[in-house]
Design a protein around this motif. Structure first.
Motif, PDB file in Angstrom:
ATOM      1  N   ARG A   3      -0.578   6.265 -10.966  1.00 59.38           N
ATOM      2  CA  ARG A   3       0.470   5.531 -11.681  1.00 59.38           C
ATOM      3  C   ARG A   3       1.883   5.910 -11.249  1.00 59.38           C
ATOM      4  N   ARG A   4       2.026   6.895 -10.361  1.00 60.62           N
ATOM      5  CA  ARG A   4       3.358   7.261  -9.894  1.00 60.62           C
ATOM      6  C   ARG A   4       3.845   6.269  -8.844  1.00 60.62           C
ATOM      7  N   ALA A   5       5.146   6.234  -8.658  1.00 63.51           N
ATOM      8  CA  ALA A   5       5.728   5.490  -7.543  1.00 63.51           C
ATOM      9  C   ALA A   5       5.816   6.444  -6.357  1.00 63.51           C
ATOM     10  N   TRP A   6       5.328   6.017  -5.198  1.00 59.93           N
ATOM     11  CA  TRP A   6       5.324   6.839  -3.982  1.00 59.93           C
ATOM     12  C   TRP A   6       6.275   6.230  -2.963  1.00 59.93           C
ATOM     13  N   THR A   7       6.840   7.078  -2.124  1.00 61.01           N
ATOM     14  CA  THR A   7       7.629   6.590  -0.996  1.00 61.01           C
ATOM     15  C   THR A   7       6.677   6.313   0.165  1.00 61.01           C
ATOM     16  N   GLY A   8       7.179   5.554   1.139  1.00 58.47           N
ATOM     17  CA  GLY A   8       6.372   5.294   2.324  1.00 58.47           C
ATOM     18  C   GLY A   8       6.023   6.582   3.057  1.00 58.47           C
ATOM     19  N   GLY A   9       6.989   7.512   3.127  1.00 60.00           N
ATOM     20  CA  GLY A   9       6.742   8.781   3.808  1.00 60.00           C
ATOM     21  C   GLY A   9       5.640   9.577   3.150  1.00 60.00           C
ATOM     22  N   GLU A  10       5.632   9.609   1.818  1.00 59.45           N
ATOM     23  CA  GLU A  10       4.580  10.329   1.099  1.00 59.45           C
ATOM     24  C   GLU A  10       3.214   9.710   1.353  1.00 59.45           C
ATOM     25  N   LEU A  11       3.163   8.389   1.351  1.00 61.81           N
ATOM     26  CA  LEU A  11       1.889   7.713   1.594  1.00 61.81           C
ATOM     27  C   LEU A  11       1.442   7.871   3.044  1.00 61.81           C
ATOM     28  N   ALA A  12       2.394   7.889   3.973  1.00 58.97           N
ATOM     29  CA  ALA A  12       2.043   8.093   5.383  1.00 58.97           C
ATOM     30  C   ALA A  12       1.381   9.455   5.568  1.00 58.97           C
ATOM     31  N   ARG A  13       1.962  10.493   4.959  1.00 57.53           N
ATOM     32  CA  ARG A  13       1.376  11.837   5.061  1.00 57.53           C
ATOM     33  C   ARG A  13       0.017  11.892   4.370  1.00 57.53           C
ATOM     34  N   HIS A  14      -0.091  11.241   3.224  1.00 54.60           N
ATOM     35  CA  HIS A  14      -1.351  11.235   2.492  1.00 54.60           C
ATOM     36  C   HIS A  14      -2.468  10.558   3.294  1.00 54.60           C
ATOM     37  N   CYS A  15      -2.125   9.473   3.964  1.00 53.61           N
ATOM     38  CA  CYS A  15      -3.127   8.700   4.707  1.00 53.61           C
ATOM     39  C   CYS A  15      -3.295   9.180   6.140  1.00 53.61           C
ATOM     40  N   GLY A  16      -2.393  10.056   6.607  1.00 51.94           N
ATOM     41  CA  GLY A  16      -2.491  10.569   7.964  1.00 51.94           C
ATOM     42  C   GLY A  16      -2.142   9.557   9.025  1.00 51.94           C
ATOM     43  N   VAL A  17      -1.146   8.722   8.753  1.00 48.96           N
ATOM     44  CA  VAL A  17      -0.721   7.721   9.733  1.00 48.96           C
ATOM     45  C   VAL A  17       0.795   7.831   9.937  1.00 48.96           C
ATOM     46  N   ALA A  18       1.296   7.159  10.941  1.00 50.68           N
ATOM     47  CA  ALA A  18       2.729   7.189  11.246  1.00 50.68           C
ATOM     48  C   ALA A  18       3.511   6.370  10.224  1.00 50.68           C
ATOM     49  N   PRO A  19       4.777   6.733   9.974  1.00 50.05           N
ATOM     50  CA  PRO A  19       5.612   5.978   9.027  1.00 50.05           C
ATOM     51  C   PRO A  19       5.703   4.493   9.372  1.00 50.05           C
ATOM     52  N   SER A  20       5.789   4.177  10.663  1.00 49.39           N
ATOM     53  CA  SER A  20       5.870   2.770  11.050  1.00 49.39           C
ATOM     54  C   SER A  20       4.592   2.031  10.682  1.00 49.39           C
ATOM     55  N   THR A  21       3.463   2.711  10.812  1.00 52.79           N
ATOM     56  CA  THR A  21       2.172   2.097  10.475  1.00 52.79           C
ATOM     57  C   THR A  21       2.069   1.849   8.974  1.00 52.79           C
ATOM     58  N   ILE A  22       2.457   2.853   8.171  1.00 58.73           N
ATOM     59  CA  ILE A  22       2.346   2.682   6.719  1.00 58.73           C
ATOM     60  C   ILE A  22       3.288   1.595   6.240  1.00 58.73           C
ATOM     61  N   SER A  23       4.429   1.446   6.892  1.00 60.59           N
ATOM     62  CA  SER A  23       5.376   0.413   6.499  1.00 60.59           C
ATOM     63  C   SER A  23       4.769  -0.973   6.638  1.00 60.59           C
ATOM     64  N   GLU A  24       4.043  -1.190   7.714  1.00 62.56           N
ATOM     65  CA  GLU A  24       3.389  -2.485   7.923  1.00 62.56           C
ATOM     66  C   GLU A  24       2.339  -2.740   6.844  1.00 62.56           C
ATOM     67  N   HIS A  25       1.571  -1.705   6.524  1.00 68.25           N
ATOM     68  CA  HIS A  25       0.532  -1.866   5.505  1.00 68.25           C
ATOM     69  C   HIS A  25       1.141  -2.131   4.129  1.00 68.25           C
ATOM     70  N   LEU A  26       2.212  -1.420   3.797  1.00 67.89           N
ATOM     71  CA  LEU A  26       2.849  -1.614   2.494  1.00 67.89           C
ATOM     72  C   LEU A  26       3.418  -3.012   2.359  1.00 67.89           C
ATOM     73  N   THR A  27       3.988  -3.524   3.436  1.00 66.32           N
ATOM     74  CA  THR A  27       4.528  -4.886   3.406  1.00 66.32           C
ATOM     75  C   THR A  27       3.429  -5.895   3.109  1.00 66.32           C
ATOM     76  N   ARG A  28       2.277  -5.716   3.730  1.00 67.37           N
ATOM     77  CA  ARG A  28       1.150  -6.629   3.487  1.00 67.37           C
ATOM     78  C   ARG A  28       0.670  -6.537   2.044  1.00 67.37           C
ATOM     79  N   LEU A  29       0.603  -5.319   1.499  1.00 70.63           N
ATOM     80  CA  LEU A  29       0.121  -5.141   0.131  1.00 70.63           C
ATOM     81  C   LEU A  29       1.118  -5.712  -0.882  1.00 70.63           C
ATOM     82  N   VAL A  30       2.409  -5.570  -0.601  1.00 74.91           N
ATOM     83  CA  VAL A  30       3.421  -6.154  -1.485  1.00 74.91           C
ATOM     84  C   VAL A  30       3.373  -7.669  -1.414  1.00 74.91           C
ATOM     85  N   ASP A  31       3.320  -8.204  -0.203  1.00 71.39           N
ATOM     86  CA  ASP A  31       3.248  -9.657  -0.038  1.00 71.39           C
ATOM     87  C   ASP A  31       1.985 -10.231  -0.668  1.00 71.39           C
TER      88      ASP A  31
END
Length: 243
Positions: free
Chosen positions: A38-66
């Protein structure tokens, strides 16, 4: 009527396929599971959590928001994301229940085993308690006549009074029910959700009956909590193995 029903079903097909495609990627699935805290996460936090690059997580987050599964807000240079609403959280948790590994499947590492055990013992499921802790509380409420499960979930008058006395605000808003069952993906049995479940979780954490383990969703009872759970609901520590 049959033609109308078929038209509705046909219209739903592309939406269902698009939703399935959003969750078919392991990184996006990991993001949604992480946000069940239920917390709000930053892209950087999620990138580290998922083990992917910040640019990669940004693309995924955009798709999930859209796709409507996440909402975002910006504060300065940071973009925070969270699950769009409790309905999305319920869907993710329900899907996780169906995706649970076959019993006996070995963990890939000691760390994964320890984390899995902690989550199984007690965790938050978006805004309510789950795992053995959540199920034990639900069973105790039922045994004591505070919750009925014989015809769906319903608080009794005693249950409303008990929660109110603890300090719960049971005012419901929107379409959210006062109580509802949520299938626990580790116990394969229901735990308490809805407004009452969210308020109980809030109170258990704020009163110090339980505490979060690290920054994830896992929770454990405190010495105070074990004493209070036994005093108020008759739950022994061995019932949810949180000693």
């Amino acid at each position: 009527m049959d033609s109308i029903a078929r038209a509705v079903d046909t219209a739903s097909v592309p939406r269902l396929a698009a939703l399935a495609a959003l969750l078919a990627d392991e990184t996006r699935a990991a993001v949604c599971l992480a946000l069940l805290d239920r917390r709000a996460w930053t892209g950087g936090e999620l990138a580290r959590h998922c083990g992917v690059a910040p640019s990669t997580i940004s693309e995924h987050l955009t798709r999930l928001v859209d796709g409507g599964l996440l909402v975002q807000e910006r504060q300065g240079r940071h973009r925070y994301v969270r699950l769009a609403d409790p309905g999305v959280a319920r869907m993710v948790e329900d899907l996780a229940a169906y995706a649970t590994p076959v019993p006996g499947t070995p963990a890939t590492s000691l760390r994964a085993h320890s984390a899995g055990e902690a989550m199984a013992k007690g965790r938050t499921c978006y805004d309510h308690l789950a795992g053995r802790l959540g199920v034990a509380i639900t069973d105790a409420l039922t045994t004591r006549g505070l919750l009925r499960q014989d015809a769906g979930f319903a608080l009794t008058d005693g249950g409303v009074a008990w929660l109110t006395d603890l300090g719960a605000d049971l005012t419901t808003t929107g379409k959210r029910p006062l109580v509802r069952p949520c299938l626990d993906w580790t116990e394969r049995r229901p735990h308490l959700a809805g407004t009452a479940g969210a308020e109980l979780c809030r109170l258990v954490l704020t009163m110090g009956w339980a505490e979060r383990i690290g920054s994830g969703r896992a929770v454990r009872t405190t010495a105070l909590g074990r004493a209070e759970f036994e005093r108020t609901l008759g739950i022994g520590a061995e019932q949810f193995e949180l000693v």
